[in-house]
Design a protein around this motif. Sequence first.
Motif, PDB file in Angstrom:
ATOM      1  N   GLN A 235      13.937  13.326  46.866  1.00  0.00           N
ATOM      2  CA  GLN A 235      15.122  14.181  47.005  1.00  0.00           C
ATOM      3  C   GLN A 235      16.097  13.916  45.866  1.00  0.00           C
ATOM      4  O   GLN A 235      16.737  14.830  45.341  1.00  0.00           O
ATOM      5  CB  GLN A 235      15.803  13.935  48.345  1.00  0.00           C
ATOM      6  N   LEU A 236      16.169  12.652  45.449  1.00  0.00           N
ATOM      7  CA  LEU A 236      17.091  12.269  44.386  1.00  0.00           C
ATOM      8  C   LEU A 236      16.738  12.947  43.068  1.00  0.00           C
ATOM      9  O   LEU A 236      17.604  13.528  42.400  1.00  0.00           O
ATOM     10  CB  LEU A 236      17.063  10.745  44.225  1.00  0.00           C
ATOM     11  N   THR A 237      15.468  12.890  42.678  1.00  0.00           N
ATOM     12  CA  THR A 237      15.095  13.516  41.407  1.00  0.00           C
ATOM     13  C   THR A 237      15.123  15.035  41.522  1.00  0.00           C
ATOM     14  O   THR A 237      15.510  15.728  40.576  1.00  0.00           O
ATOM     15  CB  THR A 237      13.723  13.034  40.929  1.00  0.00           C
ATOM     16  N   TYR A 238      14.728  15.556  42.664  1.00  0.00           N
ATOM     17  CA  TYR A 238      14.808  17.006  42.874  1.00  0.00           C
ATOM     18  C   TYR A 238      16.237  17.508  42.702  1.00  0.00           C
ATOM     19  O   TYR A 238      16.483  18.534  42.045  1.00  0.00           O
ATOM     20  CB  TYR A 238      14.280  17.381  44.254  1.00  0.00           C
ATOM     21  N   ASP A 239      17.194  16.798  43.285  1.00  0.00           N
ATOM     22  CA  ASP A 239      18.591  17.230  43.192  1.00  0.00           C
ATOM     23  C   ASP A 239      19.056  17.285  41.742  1.00  0.00           C
ATOM     24  O   ASP A 239      19.761  18.229  41.341  1.00  0.00           O
ATOM     25  CB  ASP A 239      19.487  16.278  43.988  1.00  0.00           C
ATOM     26  N   HIS A 240      18.679  16.293  40.950  1.00  0.00           N
ATOM     27  CA  HIS A 240      19.074  16.292  39.542  1.00  0.00           C
ATOM     28  C   HIS A 240      18.427  17.441  38.776  1.00  0.00           C
ATOM     29  O   HIS A 240      19.092  18.147  38.006  1.00  0.00           O
ATOM     30  CB  HIS A 240      18.682  14.962  38.882  1.00  0.00           C
ATOM     31  N   VAL A 241      17.123  17.617  38.982  1.00  0.00           N
ATOM     32  CA  VAL A 241      16.406  18.640  38.212  1.00  0.00           C
ATOM     33  C   VAL A 241      16.850  20.039  38.626  1.00  0.00           C
ATOM     34  O   VAL A 241      17.058  20.917  37.767  1.00  0.00           O
ATOM     35  CB  VAL A 241      14.882  18.457  38.374  1.00  0.00           C
TER      36      VAL A 241
END
Length: 319
Positions: A235-241
Amino acid sequence: MIDLSDIETAAQRIAGHVVRTPTVPSPGLSALLGVPVTAKLELLQRTGSFKARGASAKLLSLGEAERAAGVVAVSGGNHGIALAVMAAALDVKATVVMPRTAPARSIALAEDAGASVRLTDGMDSAFRMVTRLRDEGLTLVHPFDDSVVIAGQGTVGLELADDAGELTDVVVSVGGGGLIAGVAAALRARRPGVRVWGVETAGAEAMSGALAAGGPVPVPLSSLVTTLSAPSVSQLTYDHVSALVEEVLVVPDRDAVQGCLDLAEHAKVWAEPAAGCLLPAARQVVERAGAGARIGLVVCGGNTAPGELTGWAGRFGLL
C-alpha cells in the motif's frame, strides 16, 4: 508518504556507507534514442545495485535489541546481496530468503558475505517464509514496504536532482516499488516539473496491476527478471506511485534482454535485465514527449553473469 526531509535524513545516515554513484550524459544512448540521455549509474553502487542504500538506511536505524535479534529479508537477488554485505559490515547476523530461480551468482554472493540463505520454490513462498521468520523474532528488512528503506532508495533521486543537467522525464524500473517511490518523492520536491515513468517486465506486473485495480493485488509471476518479480506491491509504494508517477509501462522480457545488449554496446555498461528494460520504455517515453525530451535513466543494477545474459539472448534469438 515520505517527504524530502525523510530522504535528506537517510542521505546523512548512509553517507560513508554507500557510493555517490556517477550521473553522466551518455553520448551513445543519446544517439540511440535521438534525444539527450543522462544515466544514473547505480550498478556501480556497493553490491552492484541501488539496494545498498535502503538496506544501509534500515540497518543503521535499528536499535540494539533489533540488531541483536538478527535481520531477515526476502529477495529475488539484489536486496539479499545488499542486506548480506551491509549487515556483515555492521556486524549484524543476516538471513536471506530467496527463490530457487534467483540468479546463482546472487545466491553465492549473499552466502559469501556470511548470510544464512534459505531457498524456496518461488517468490510467493519466499514471502511466506520471511513472514514466519519475522514472527519467530528476526528483524524484518522489507525490500519495499518500509518508509526508511524507501527514503534510502530516494537518495538516488536526490543525487540525480543535484547532479543531472536539464531533464524532462526520468525512467525507473519497478519491482515492489521502493526505488521509484523514493526517486519520485525526491524529484517532486527538487525538480517538480520532471515526469517520472515506471517500467515493469511482462510477467512481473505488480504495480501496473495495482494501478489498474485501484490498490495492491496479487499477480502471477512468469518474467525471467526475478529482481523485479514481487508478488504484489505494498500500500505504501502504491500510494507513492499513484500520486507521483506518470505511468508504469510494461515491456517483454525479450526487449529487456535486448536493452542489456544495447546498454553494453552504446553506453559501455554491463547491466542486468531489470535495468535493460529501461531502454524500450524510454523509447515509448520519447514517442510521447517528442523531440524536446531530455531523458534520465536510473540504471539500477548490474548483477548478471555473462553466461546468464548470453543464455537469455540466445533463447530470444538476439545473438
